[in-house]
Design a protein around this motif. Structure first.
Motif, PDB file in Angstrom:
ATOM      1  N   MET A   1     -39.915 -20.059  32.708  1.00 14.67           N
ATOM      2  CA  MET A   1     -40.671 -20.196  33.957  1.00 14.67           C
ATOM      3  C   MET A   1     -41.904 -19.279  33.951  1.00 14.67           C
ATOM      4  SD  MET A   1     -41.236 -18.667  37.099  1.00 14.67           S
ATOM      5  CE  MET A   1     -42.586 -19.484  37.904  1.00 14.67           C
TER       6      MET A   1
ATOM      7  N   VAL B   1     -41.103 -26.437  42.327  1.00 18.99           N
ATOM      8  CA  VAL B   1     -41.240 -25.325  43.268  1.00 18.99           C
ATOM      9  C   VAL B   1     -42.299 -24.334  42.782  1.00 18.99           C
ATOM     10  CG1 VAL B   1     -40.017 -23.398  44.368  1.00 18.99           C
ATOM     11  CG2 VAL B   1     -38.841 -25.587  44.023  1.00 18.99           C
ATOM     12  N   CYS B   2     -42.341 -24.080  41.471  1.00 23.77           N
ATOM     13  CA  CYS B   2     -43.296 -23.108  40.917  1.00 23.77           C
ATOM     14  C   CYS B   2     -44.694 -23.696  40.799  1.00 23.77           C
ATOM     15  CB  CYS B   2     -42.840 -22.639  39.542  1.00 23.77           C
ATOM     16  SG  CYS B   2     -42.912 -23.939  38.302  1.00 23.77           S
TER      17      CYS B   2
ATOM     18  N   CYS C   1     -35.621 -22.814  35.700  1.00 23.97           N
ATOM     19  CA  CYS C   1     -35.315 -21.623  36.495  1.00 23.97           C
ATOM     20  C   CYS C   1     -34.451 -22.017  37.684  1.00 23.97           C
ATOM     21  CB  CYS C   1     -36.586 -20.910  36.942  1.00 23.97           C
ATOM     22  SG  CYS C   1     -37.244 -21.505  38.510  1.00 23.97           S
TER      23      CYS C   1
ATOM     24  N   CYS D   1     -36.821 -30.618  35.537  1.00 22.19           N
ATOM     25  CA  CYS D   1     -36.885 -29.268  34.968  1.00 22.19           C
ATOM     26  C   CYS D   1     -35.759 -28.426  35.543  1.00 22.19           C
ATOM     27  CB  CYS D   1     -38.237 -28.631  35.292  1.00 22.19           C
ATOM     28  SG  CYS D   1     -38.375 -26.962  34.607  1.00 22.19           S
TER      29      CYS D   1
ATOM     30  N   CYS E   1     -35.895 -29.128  39.599  1.00 16.27           N
ATOM     31  CA  CYS E   1     -37.009 -29.837  40.221  1.00 16.27           C
ATOM     32  C   CYS E   1     -37.228 -31.157  39.499  1.00 16.27           C
ATOM     33  CB  CYS E   1     -38.293 -29.022  40.101  1.00 16.27           C
ATOM     34  SG  CYS E   1     -38.172 -27.395  40.851  1.00 16.27           S
TER      35      CYS E   1
ATOM     36  N   ARG F   1     -43.070 -29.155  28.157  1.00 15.44           N
ATOM     37  CA  ARG F   1     -42.097 -28.071  27.951  1.00 15.44           C
ATOM     38  C   ARG F   1     -40.779 -28.628  27.434  1.00 15.44           C
ATOM     39  NH1 ARG F   1     -42.885 -24.370  33.310  1.00 15.44           N
ATOM     40  NH2 ARG F   1     -41.464 -25.934  34.127  1.00 15.44           N
TER      41      ARG F   1
ATOM     42  N   MET G   1     -34.999 -21.695  40.828  1.00 19.56           N
ATOM     43  CA  MET G   1     -35.593 -22.242  42.052  1.00 19.56           C
ATOM     44  C   MET G   1     -35.376 -23.750  42.038  1.00 19.56           C
ATOM     45  SD  MET G   1     -39.146 -20.197  42.614  1.00 19.56           S
ATOM     46  CE  MET G   1     -39.891 -20.381  40.996  1.00 19.56           C
ATOM     47  N   GLY G   2     -35.154 -24.282  40.807  1.00 17.04           N
ATOM     48  CA  GLY G   2     -34.912 -25.712  40.625  1.00 17.04           C
ATOM     49  C   GLY G   2     -33.435 -26.001  40.718  1.00 17.04           C
TER      50      GLY G   2
HETATM   51 FE1  SF4 Z   1     -38.818 -25.767  36.532  1.00 15.18          FE
HETATM   52 FE2  SF4 Z   1     -40.687 -24.588  38.040  1.00 15.18          FE
HETATM   53 FE3  SF4 Z   1     -38.701 -25.984  39.143  1.00 15.18          FE
HETATM   54 FE4  SF4 Z   1     -38.212 -23.626  38.018  1.00 15.18          FE
HETATM   55  S1  SF4 Z   1     -39.462 -24.020  39.807  1.00 15.18           S
HETATM   56  S2  SF4 Z   1     -36.993 -25.486  37.796  1.00 15.18           S
HETATM   57  S3  SF4 Z   1     -39.616 -23.689  36.282  1.00 15.18           S
HETATM   58  S4  SF4 Z   1     -40.332 -26.781  37.817  1.00 15.18           S
END
Ligand code: SF4
Ligand code: BF8
Length: 633
Positions: free
Chosen positions: A207, A76-77, A58, A55, A63, A87, A60-61
């Motif tokens: 996200m 991370v989320c 967003c 993914c 991921c 998704r 934070m990734g």
């Molecule tokens: Fe995807 Fe969640 Fe990772 Fe962001 S934090 S990249 S939305 S899995």
């Protein structure tokens, strides 16, 4: 510029189609890479990507989920594999539906301009079809001029994209069978506006929005329905009204349609708005004369991919190949210009063309390729622009490196252009003979085979093998897109091909003088398949899932194919995929798509890379459906 080719392609093994291997070898000798070479360079492809469990939605990734459960099980989320896979699939559907529908939007624009007289280069050709469409949309046509009727139709169809209310799409309501509409209403998946559903896909997959795989996939169903029964449906209807509804037309297909002594122009992409003009202008006396001035015998136009299908089914322009052959056409050294609009254009075309004299001419503001010549197409100046492009091609003939030209001689006879209207005409005006043949079992069922090429599987092998296996079992095959061109190049689209069919189908084809496989057009014309399915179901008083029919995309690769597959399933069709989709990282999503969805919609996905096994399974499914209808098996 010649490139160093590290990995050689086993040229004779990667394609079923004659001439392809020779051109891959030529490419290697001349230091030119093709999609097959780049596919080898990509190995091994990313396992997370193949399973659909990465993914990047967003920052934070990125991921990724460990498919073996030893590493992270959540991003991370906190999104897990089920959420991420669902998704990602939803985003694929959104992109596919967007491509088809944005194509439709462009056609509505030209249709409207043709209706008002603003775009002089276009006219309303099939007025009967226009009136029919107006009537099913609820327009009173009494005493109105063609132009008035068309303007009212355009107004309703424009609103399909972005109308603000929650009412269902008008074109879907006008064309889909009532029983299906009830199913969709019950599930809450009736699409409201095309752009809205696509937009909502992007919102839901942002996200922190929709995390439930079932809810995400149901929105995918809704979005794909907006594509199939409205966006693509509209593209087909309006293209027919503008350029004529296809009728059976004869030509030839494969690289051998390129002519050594002629200026060769390839039209590639999807939208007929420009390609129809190029074909028209190129055939004009003025351009043929100009070509002679430059030392050629004339101008020859050939098609590639779906815009190739559009000009094939209406003008009999011969297709030079399907998706994986776009680079090979240039490698012949005999193509003066490849004129492209959008979709399925490899950016590599410019690199390949750089090794020859070919000009890649991009024409769409939304599809530029660095290094290409860009001549923006404007419908208000259609004829002038088409002329300018054809002239560039003609003038380029003198730059052809004659000593490097090699055109494989292979080509096959084709009869294409089986619109619903043409099928009805072949049947004598009603569906009755087809229904009787199905009921009696002379024809066991109908399968729509569609979709792309993909270097993950042997080029055209699955298209051809699956098709032969089906017709052998008395199953009528109808189809579109790159399947249509594959079938054309392999001699499956002639009345004589009926010899390859089972006894029953053969007899029907011989009586009607039709091929056992019917080429219905480009990928947006999968809407024609929907119309046939709906008409059969309504005539029999059943729902589409009850019919002895199935769908297949044996070599699919594009996001558009994901949208098509989904609206087939949503329309109640058992749908085979010959290339594994990126969903295996989630058991839940895999189960939903290949099993549980059937309880909701009557159709489901079935994944099988082996075309012979796939044909057997499809046949068995059809037999089961026949048994339920109490029809002889
Ligand atoms: Fe995807 Fe969640 Fe990772 Fe962001 S934090 S990249 S939305 S899995
Ligand atoms: O729309 S079959 S490779 S050309 S996506 Fe593309 Fe696939 Fe061919 Fe046509 Ni459809």
């Amino acid at each position: 510029m010649a490139e160093y080719i590290k990995f050689k392609v086993p040229a004779k093994q990667v394609s079923e189609t004659k001439g392809v291997g020779n051109l891959i070898e030529k490419a290697e000798e001349e230091g030119v890479k093709t999609a097959w070479h780049r596919f080898l360079e990509q190995q091994p492809q990313c396992g997370f990507g193949l399973l659909g469990i990465c993914c990047r939605n967003c920052n934070m990734g990125p991921c990724r989920i460990d498919p073996f459960g030893a590493g992270p099980t959540k991003g991370v989320c906190g999104a897990d594999a089920d959420t991420i896979v669902a998704r990602n699939i939803l985003r694929m559907i959104a992109a596919g539906a967007a491509a088809h529908s944005d194509h439709a939007r462009d056609i509505v624009h030209v249709f409207k301009g043709a209706a008002t007289g603003e775009f002089k280069g276009y006219r309303l050709t099939d007025v009967e079809k226009l009136k029919g469409l107006a009537q099913i949309l609820g327009i009173d046509i009494e005493g109105k001029s063609e132009s008035e009727i068309a303007s009212e139709v355009a107004h309703i169809l424009e609103l399909e994209f972005g109308k603000p209310d929650d009412e269902p799409l008008k074109l879907l309501m006008a064309t889909a069978p009532k029983k299906r509409i009830k199913v969709w209403e019950r599930l809450g998946v009736m699409p409201r506006a095309i752009d809205r559903e696509i937009c909502e896909c992007m919102h839901r997959t942002h996200m922190g929005v929709d995390a439930d795989p079932a809810s995400l996939l149901l929105h995918g169903v809704r979005t794909s329905l907006a594509d199939g029964w409205s966006g693509s449906m509209m593209a087909t209807y309006l293209s027919d009204i503008l350029f004529g509804t296809p009728k059976p037309i004869k030509t030839t297909a494969n690289l051998g349609v390129l002519k050594e002594d002629y200026v060769n122009i390839i039209v590639h992409g999807h939208n007929p708005i420009l390609s129809m003009k190029i074909a028209e202008v190129a055939q004009s006396e003025e351009m043929q004369k100009l070509a002679k001035k430059y030392g050629a015998k004339g101008v020859n136009v050939a098609g590639m991919c779906c815009t190739g299908n559009e000009v094939l089914v209406r003008l009999g322009i011969p297709p030079a190949g399907n998706f994986l052959m776009q680079e090979l056409a240039i490698i012949t050294g005999a193509v003066e210009a490849m004129v492209v609009d959008y979709q399925c254009l490899m950016p590599s075309l410019v690199d390949v063309a750089g090794c020859y004299h070919t000009k890649i001419i991009t024409t769409e503001p939304k599809a530029h390729i660095p290094g290409a010549v860009h001549i923006e197409f404007k419908p208000e100046k259609a004829d002038e622009i088409a002329k300018e492009i054809v002239k560039i091609a003609i003038e380029n003939f003198q730059n052809r490196p004659k000593e490097r030209v090699f055109i494989p001689k292979h080509k096959s006879e084709v009869v294409a252009g089986f619109s619903v209207e043409a099928i009805l005409e072949a049947l004598g005006g009603t569906l009755e003979p087809l229904i009787n043949a199905l009921r009696e079992g002379t024809i066991k069922g109908i399968v729509g085979v569609v979709g792309c090429n993909n270097p993950k599987v042997k080029h055209n092998h699955s298209h051809v093998t699956l098709t032969k296996e089906l017709i052998k079992r008395d199953i009528l095959v109808v189809g579109t897109g790159c399947w249509g061109i594959a079938a054309a190049m392999h001699g499956l689209l002639t009345p004589e091909a009926a010899k390859m069919a089972g006894e029953g189908l053969r007899a029907v084809c011989e009586t009607l003088g039709i091929p056992p496989c019917l080429h219905m057009g480009s990928c947006v014309d999968c809407s024609r398949i929907l119309i046939v399915l709906g008409a059969l179901a309504e005539a029999l008083g059943v729902d589409i899932p009850d019919l002895p029919v199935a769908g297949s995309a044996p070599e699919w690769m594009s996001e558009k194919a994901v949208s098509i597959g989904t609206y087939f399933v949503a329309s109640g069709v058992f749908t085979h995929l010959g290339v594994v989709p990126p969903v295996l990282g989630s058991q839940k999503v895999t189960r939903l798509l290949t099993d549980e969805i059937e309880d909701l919609l009557g159709g489901k996905f079935y994944v099988e890379p082996d075309p012979v096994k796939a044909a057997e399974t499809i046949y068995n499914v059809i037999i089961e459906k026949r048994k339920k209808l109490k029809w002889p098996v």
